[in-house]
Design a protein around this motif. Structure first.
Motif, PDB file in Angstrom:
ATOM      1  N   ASN A 114      -1.719 -58.347 -35.398  1.00 49.12           N
ATOM      2  CA  ASN A 114      -2.499 -57.415 -34.577  1.00 49.12           C
ATOM      3  C   ASN A 114      -1.913 -57.234 -33.194  1.00 49.12           C
ATOM      4  O   ASN A 114      -1.904 -56.121 -32.659  1.00 49.12           O
ATOM      5  N   PHE A 115      -1.436 -58.323 -32.614  1.00 46.13           N
ATOM      6  CA  PHE A 115      -0.749 -58.201 -31.317  1.00 46.13           C
ATOM      7  C   PHE A 115       0.382 -57.179 -31.447  1.00 46.13           C
ATOM      8  O   PHE A 115       0.559 -56.306 -30.611  1.00 46.13           O
ATOM      9  N   PHE A 116       1.130 -57.344 -32.510  1.00 43.03           N
ATOM     10  CA  PHE A 116       2.316 -56.527 -32.731  1.00 43.03           C
ATOM     11  C   PHE A 116       1.927 -55.066 -32.996  1.00 43.03           C
ATOM     12  O   PHE A 116       2.437 -54.150 -32.375  1.00 43.03           O
ATOM     13  N   LYS A 117       1.001 -54.894 -33.918  1.00 36.97           N
ATOM     14  CA  LYS A 117       0.617 -53.545 -34.342  1.00 36.97           C
ATOM     15  C   LYS A 117      -0.011 -52.751 -33.195  1.00 36.97           C
ATOM     16  O   LYS A 117       0.260 -51.570 -33.024  1.00 36.97           O
ATOM     17  N   LEU A 118      -0.848 -53.424 -32.423  1.00 36.55           N
ATOM     18  CA  LEU A 118      -1.609 -52.713 -31.393  1.00 36.55           C
ATOM     19  C   LEU A 118      -0.906 -52.706 -30.040  1.00 36.55           C
ATOM     20  O   LEU A 118      -1.401 -52.106 -29.093  1.00 36.55           O
ATOM     21  N   ASN A 119       0.228 -53.378 -29.973  1.00 36.72           N
ATOM     22  CA  ASN A 119       0.972 -53.433 -28.710  1.00 36.72           C
ATOM     23  C   ASN A 119       0.089 -53.960 -27.574  1.00 36.72           C
ATOM     24  O   ASN A 119      -0.020 -53.355 -26.506  1.00 36.72           O
TER      25      ASN A 119
ATOM     26  N   ASN B 191      -1.099 -57.013 -24.958  1.00 35.54           N
ATOM     27  CA  ASN B 191      -0.604 -58.190 -24.247  1.00 35.54           C
ATOM     28  C   ASN B 191      -1.669 -59.279 -24.307  1.00 35.54           C
ATOM     29  O   ASN B 191      -2.865 -58.970 -24.343  1.00 35.54           O
ATOM     30  N   GLY B 192      -1.226 -60.495 -24.262  1.00 37.16           N
ATOM     31  CA  GLY B 192      -2.237 -61.547 -24.244  1.00 37.16           C
ATOM     32  C   GLY B 192      -1.726 -62.861 -24.757  1.00 37.16           C
ATOM     33  O   GLY B 192      -0.524 -63.080 -24.893  1.00 37.16           O
TER      34      GLY B 192
ATOM     35  N   LEU C 221      -8.673 -66.126 -27.402  1.00 32.85           N
ATOM     36  CA  LEU C 221      -7.693 -65.047 -27.395  1.00 32.85           C
ATOM     37  C   LEU C 221      -7.883 -64.250 -26.117  1.00 32.85           C
ATOM     38  O   LEU C 221      -8.999 -63.816 -25.826  1.00 32.85           O
ATOM     39  N   ILE C 222      -6.814 -64.088 -25.365  1.00 29.35           N
ATOM     40  CA  ILE C 222      -6.879 -63.200 -24.205  1.00 29.35           C
ATOM     41  C   ILE C 222      -6.179 -61.920 -24.621  1.00 29.35           C
ATOM     42  O   ILE C 222      -5.028 -61.953 -25.084  1.00 29.35           O
ATOM     43  N   LEU C 223      -6.883 -60.827 -24.511  1.00 27.09           N
ATOM     44  CA  LEU C 223      -6.321 -59.546 -24.928  1.00 27.09           C
ATOM     45  C   LEU C 223      -6.361 -58.567 -23.767  1.00 27.09           C
ATOM     46  O   LEU C 223      -7.398 -58.402 -23.127  1.00 27.09           O
ATOM     47  N   ALA C 224      -5.250 -57.917 -23.519  1.00 27.14           N
ATOM     48  CA  ALA C 224      -5.230 -56.869 -22.493  1.00 27.14           C
ATOM     49  C   ALA C 224      -4.531 -55.658 -23.077  1.00 27.14           C
ATOM     50  O   ALA C 224      -3.366 -55.726 -23.469  1.00 27.14           O
ATOM     51  N   GLY C 225      -5.264 -54.596 -23.185  1.00 23.83           N
ATOM     52  CA  GLY C 225      -4.701 -53.377 -23.764  1.00 23.83           C
ATOM     53  C   GLY C 225      -5.707 -52.256 -23.662  1.00 23.83           C
ATOM     54  O   GLY C 225      -6.742 -52.383 -22.995  1.00 23.83           O
TER      55      GLY C 225
ATOM     56  N   ARG D 275      -0.284 -62.584 -18.927  1.00 23.04           N
ATOM     57  CA  ARG D 275       1.177 -62.515 -19.011  1.00 23.04           C
ATOM     58  C   ARG D 275       1.572 -61.375 -19.947  1.00 23.04           C
ATOM     59  O   ARG D 275       0.971 -61.219 -21.009  1.00 23.04           O
ATOM     60  N   VAL D 276       2.574 -60.584 -19.577  1.00 20.54           N
ATOM     61  CA  VAL D 276       2.980 -59.485 -20.462  1.00 20.54           C
ATOM     62  C   VAL D 276       3.621 -60.052 -21.726  1.00 20.54           C
ATOM     63  O   VAL D 276       4.276 -61.084 -21.694  1.00 20.54           O
ATOM     64  N   GLY D 277       3.425 -59.327 -22.801  1.00 17.71           N
ATOM     65  CA  GLY D 277       3.857 -59.803 -24.103  1.00 17.71           C
ATOM     66  C   GLY D 277       2.724 -60.593 -24.728  1.00 17.71           C
ATOM     67  O   GLY D 277       1.602 -60.571 -24.228  1.00 17.71           O
ATOM     68  N   TYR D 278       3.018 -61.266 -25.810  1.00 12.14           N
ATOM     69  CA  TYR D 278       1.984 -62.124 -26.369  1.00 12.14           C
ATOM     70  C   TYR D 278       2.575 -63.492 -26.657  1.00 12.14           C
ATOM     71  O   TYR D 278       3.775 -63.631 -26.890  1.00 12.14           O
ATOM     72  N   SER D 279       1.739 -64.485 -26.592  1.00 10.73           N
ATOM     73  CA  SER D 279       2.264 -65.830 -26.812  1.00 10.73           C
ATOM     74  C   SER D 279       1.207 -66.696 -27.478  1.00 10.73           C
ATOM     75  O   SER D 279       0.002 -66.428 -27.388  1.00 10.73           O
ATOM     76  N   PHE D 280       1.682 -67.725 -28.120  1.00  7.51           N
ATOM     77  CA  PHE D 280       0.805 -68.685 -28.795  1.00  7.51           C
ATOM     78  C   PHE D 280       0.979 -70.030 -28.113  1.00  7.51           C
ATOM     79  O   PHE D 280       2.052 -70.623 -28.170  1.00  7.51           O
ATOM     80  N   ASN D 281      -0.031 -70.440 -27.420  1.00  5.22           N
ATOM     81  CA  ASN D 281       0.048 -71.692 -26.689  1.00  5.22           C
ATOM     82  C   ASN D 281      -0.649 -72.789 -27.479  1.00  5.22           C
ATOM     83  O   ASN D 281      -1.873 -72.876 -27.473  1.00  5.22           O
ATOM     84  N   GLY D 282       0.135 -73.566 -28.137  1.00  5.32           N
ATOM     85  CA  GLY D 282      -0.440 -74.558 -29.033  1.00  5.32           C
ATOM     86  C   GLY D 282      -0.789 -73.816 -30.295  1.00  5.32           C
ATOM     87  O   GLY D 282      -1.368 -72.733 -30.244  1.00  5.32           O
TER      88      GLY D 282
END
Lengths: 520, 368
Positions: A405-410, A412-413, A425-429, A460-467
């Motif tokens: 979903n991060f990828f498909k919807l472009n 950030n979070g 989940l932090i989502l910014a879009g 943070r721009v982009g998306y990341s998995f922390n843990g």
């Protein structure tokens, strides 16, 4: 005490830990450009004169293009850099134009009598530093009289890598700094040793804890807090206080210590206009120099000053986070100057608090695994929102679902593991994409207890998995998890910023403390 | 990157596969009855929108912009320059299909209007347009208004008829059935008029004010402009641009609304259809069967698909003429354009049928 860490609330929570140290100046100037919609790229460049790599960064748009190292433009001619890199060359130029500068002398003798005679007319304290050391590792001492000079030379001779010593008038702990851009003093501060100021109610211990809390908010290495230890107690004792003392309202206690951390106090508005004009003149006297930091010694009582140097590497934190006075956002003035078309055009005003990561610069660029990084453009479009979604799940394949979903919807979070089966989940879009993401989670059988609220912190721009959610078949025990967390924290603390290896004798400390005390 | 211009005035942006310019002209004409408006010209590239944004001043009480969203992402870019609070998607069709892989991508591209316009604004959609039904509005938080001729539309045109070089119809405004007339041709343009009417109604324009605005609509050259020429000749100039839907709509106007002893259609290639090229032209070929024309002239490589399909579906082969040479075509058209003849000219801009139109207008004088 008027602490200002919150002065630039828009900067709160946007400096990544990897940029807390030496990279802070670079990050802040680049960030200032980036949040105006300018393009930013960073690269690793080897300096054959300094035998080390430097981060250069390029800022550009359709109209202007400028590259920087630190906060300094690379377009500055080398001849100019050679002048300001050399304190003696700078002082010679300024002296010729009747600008008062500190006295300094290069000595290549260890004969105490010869030294004494050559330093006639110098005002103490003096700073002694080695020069021409092959490692460029200066050793500095501040001395209060001729006897101390003799002692230092006698006892510490082996620390100096060469016989050449630079001796100069200096009040290092209360040097003033002024940043000049385009003929204007855009910020000025005075260095002040660590201190606490009483309010008539709190104990020294409470004041120390309070100030440490504030210091922790500053994007800085965690070492920049006051350690409550025997050393502090000793300093307090010297000033007839203890941790339990309650200071009178306005009473100041200095906490100067060996590791030489100090505060900055903003003096921009306190500098008289004639001094400001003189500081501007200092910059203008150096050919092709339009911006820079002037370091000077200033006696407010007699309105006298002496120029110490023009600095090539500036610690912007001192301007951004003064312990008293107003914070001065130097990067704004720099970007305004080079990119005037972007003045006051902050895209960040209408978006979530985006920031870009510096981890790749530290991990991949500085170690030469990548040569260049281009920062994605500041995410800007109408209808951006930032939301925080929390949920529980025991499903092993969360990452794949979320990632798609991060990828498909472009969007950030980031995805954070709160505990074994609780996540956020932090989502910014775009608000529609975020709503879709939320609905998607609700529609899946794997997610429960989904909560959705506004997110007001940095993204943070982009998306990341922390843990990552750990497959049940491979769950580590709590201690191991704790170890992983600890490792992450340790690694983020590795970039300690300490560009000041100045050491002083206890006598000098005492003298300086007394002198500064008199100023309050 | 420029900061978005957000205005607290009516800021109308119109997109769609076809009908944008007409809808914009109609909307601007109506709004200008009460407001000092800024209207974009027909240039609606990203750079053009940037220029429009710079020209908008405080004196403009309403803004009407045409915003092409014919390439993925351009809608986002344009709405980021100036955020509309009124959005119109006139239609979704195969125009500019070469930039897309499917009609759903075009739907998505036009939907950028909905995604980036003011979330509290109003979006106007074509209730009758086949592909507009695919616009997924579930996450749009503003109001949605549907305009069309079918039952169920929020603003519905009824009793449509051709009258004095324009379309007459009725529409209910605040519960009252009002007669309207717009000096443009075709049912599809009645829907474009409905967009302007619905927007004006939102801002409490009276029926009379709307009628006044509609009367003042100026037909744009090359966009179904009807020219009355000497010898009772009529030229229906739709040579500005073409896609399958607009070509069929134009043919429908020629067939249903224009009188004349002899009706000729001159159809050229439709450009930028990409992988839909053959299917798009064949769609027109299939549609020809429904119309009664005396002759249909075709020009260009792709128009052969129209020819073959028309023959296949039973349109008389004797009425179909294909040309590859523009000069020979013009020669033939001039010869065939006798007194009491109506000629419709339709093709993509790139086909350069303006040359045909110019030649005709050189030969025959306009009559009032």
């Amino acid at each position: 005490m008027n602490n200002n860490p919150n002065c630039f609330s828009e900067l709160e929570d946007i400096v990544p830990k990897t940029a807390y140290g030496e990279a802070f100046t670079i990050y802040m100037v680049a960030y200032e450009a980036w949040r105006r919609g300018l393009n930013v790229s960073l690269e690793n460049v080897y300096s054959s004169t300094e035998y080390r790599n430097h981060i250069h960064y390029r800022v550009f748009d359709n109209e202007n293009d400028e590259s920087f190292t630190w906060e300094r433009p690379l377009s500055m001619p080398k001849s100019t850099l050679r002048i300001i890199s050399s304190k003696s060359k700078t002082r010679r130029i300024l002296t010729k134009e009747d600008v008062p500068t500190v006295k300094s002398k290069v000595l290549n003798t260890t004969d105490p009598d010869l030294i004494t005679s050559r330093l006639e007319g110098f005002l103490f304290p003096l700073r002694i530093s080695s020069i021409d050391s092959p490692e460029h590792n200066e050793v500095n001492y501040i001395v209060s009289d001729f006897q101390e000079i003799k002692t230092i030379i006698k006892e510490k001779k082996e620390e100096f890598k060469s016989n050449k010593m630079l001796i100069e008038e200096s009040l290092s702990h209360e040097h003033c700094h002024a940043y000049i851009v385009n003929g204007e003093v855009v910020g000025a501060y005075r260095n002040v040793p660590l201190y606490i100021k009483g309010d008539g109610k709190k104990s020294v211990n409470e004041l120390l804890k309070e100030i440490n809390e504030l210091l922790n908010k500053i994007p800085s290495d965690r070492q920049f807090t006051i350690r409550i230890n025997k050393e502090i107690e000793e300093i307090l004792n010297q000033q007839n206080h203890s941790l339990n003392s309650v200071l009178k309202k306005g009473e100041i206690i200095f906490l100067d210590k060996e590791d030489e951390k100090n505060f900055s106090v903003d003096i921009t508005d306190n500098l008289p206009s004639n001094l400001k004009n003189d500081l501007i003149k200092v910059i203008s006297l150096i050919p092709n120099l339009s911006q820079g930091e002037v370091e000077f010694i200033y006696d407010e009582e007699y309105d006298k000053y002496k120029i110490y140097a023009i600095n090539t590497q500036v610690n912007l934190k001192k301007y951004l986070y003064p312990i008293e006075g107003s914070a001065r956002f130097i990067p704004k003035a720099i970007i305004d100057y080079y990119f005037p078309e972007t003045q006051e055009k902050y895209l960040s005003d209408d978006t979530p608090k985006f920031y870009f990561d510096y981890e790749i610069i530290e991990d991949e660029i500085q170690n030469a695994r990548l040569s260049k990084a281009v920062i994605p453009q500041y995410p800007y479009e109408p209808n951006l929102v930032a939301k925080l979604i929390t949920f529980t799940s025991s499903y092993d394949g969360i990452k794949e679902i979320i990632k798609s979903n991060f990828f498909k919807l472009n969007i950030n979070g980031e995805f954070n593991v709160i505990n074994e089966n609780q996540f956020e989940l932090i989502l910014a879009g775009n608000y529609q994409d975020v709503a879709y993401f939320h609905d998607f989670l609700k529609s899946q059988p794997y997610f429960e207890n989904i909560e959705f609220k506004d997110h007001h912190f940095g993204v943070r721009v982009g998306y990341s998995f922390n843990g990552l959610p750990i497959p049940k078949s491979n769950v580590l025990n709590t201690t191991e998890n704790q170890n992983i967390e600890d490792q992450e924290i340790t690694s983020s603390l590795k970039t300690n910023y300490n560009n000041n290896n100045l050491r002083k004798t206890p006598k000098t400390i005492k003298n300086i403390i007394e002198k500064i005390k008199n100023k309050f | 990157m420029e900061k978005t211009l957000y205005l607290d005035r009516p800021t109308v942006a119109i997109t769609g596969s076809f009908g944008k310019t007409t809808a914009k002209e109609i909307t601007a004409s109506i709004l200008s009855v009460k407001y000092d408006i800024y209207k974009s010209n027909n240039s609606n590239t990203i750079n053009a929108v940037r220029k429009h944004v710079k020209r908008i001043t405080d004196k403009h009480e309403a803004i009407v912009l045409e915003m092409a969203m014919n390439i993925k992402g351009t809608g986002k870019t344009k709405c980021t320059m100036i955020q509309p609070n009124i959005g119109v998607i006139t239609s979704v069709g195969h125009a500019h299909f070469k930039h897309f892989n499917s009609i759903y991508e075009i739907v998505k591209s036009k939907s950028e209007m909905m995604k980036y316009m003011d979330p509290k604004g109003t979006l106007y959609l074509n209730f009758d347009d086949e592909y507009s039904q695919f616009i997924d509005t579930q996450y749009f938080t503003g109001d949605i208004v549907k305009c069309g001729v079918s039952s169920g539309a929020d603003y519905r045109a009824t009793d449509i008829r051709f009258n004095n070089d324009g379309m007459e119809f009725f529409v209910k405004l605040k519960g009252v059935k009002e007669r309207m007339f717009v000096p443009v041709l075709g049912e599809h343009n009645v829907i474009n008029a409905l967009f302007g009417i619905a927007i004006a109604d939102k801002f409490n324009f009276s029926a009379d004010e709307i009628r006044k605005g509609l009367e003042n609509v100026e037909v744009q050259k090359g966009r179904l402009a009807l020219e009355h020429l000497e010898g009772n000749r009529k030229l229906l100039d739709d040579s500005h641009n073409a896609n399958p839907a607009s070509m069929i709509a134009g043919l429908k106007v020629l067939n249903n609304y224009i009188d004349g002893d002899k009706k000729i259609a001159l159809l050229g290639d439709m450009a930028e259809l990409g992988s839909f090229n053959r299917e798009g032209h064949e769609k027109v070929g299939t549609a020809l069967k429904k119309f009664e024309f005396d002759k249909v002239y075709l020009y260009g490589q792709s128009s052969k698909y129209i020819l073959n399909k028309a023959v296949e579906v039973g349109f008389s082969e004797n009425k179909l003429f294909h040309f590859d040479n523009i000069d020979h075509l013009i020669e033939e058209i001039v010869k065939e354009f006798e007194e009491n003849t109506t000629l419709m000219v339709k093709a993509s801009h790139a086909t350069n049928f303006s040359k045909v139109v110019e030649k005709i207008l050189d030969i025959y004088k306009r009559v009032e």
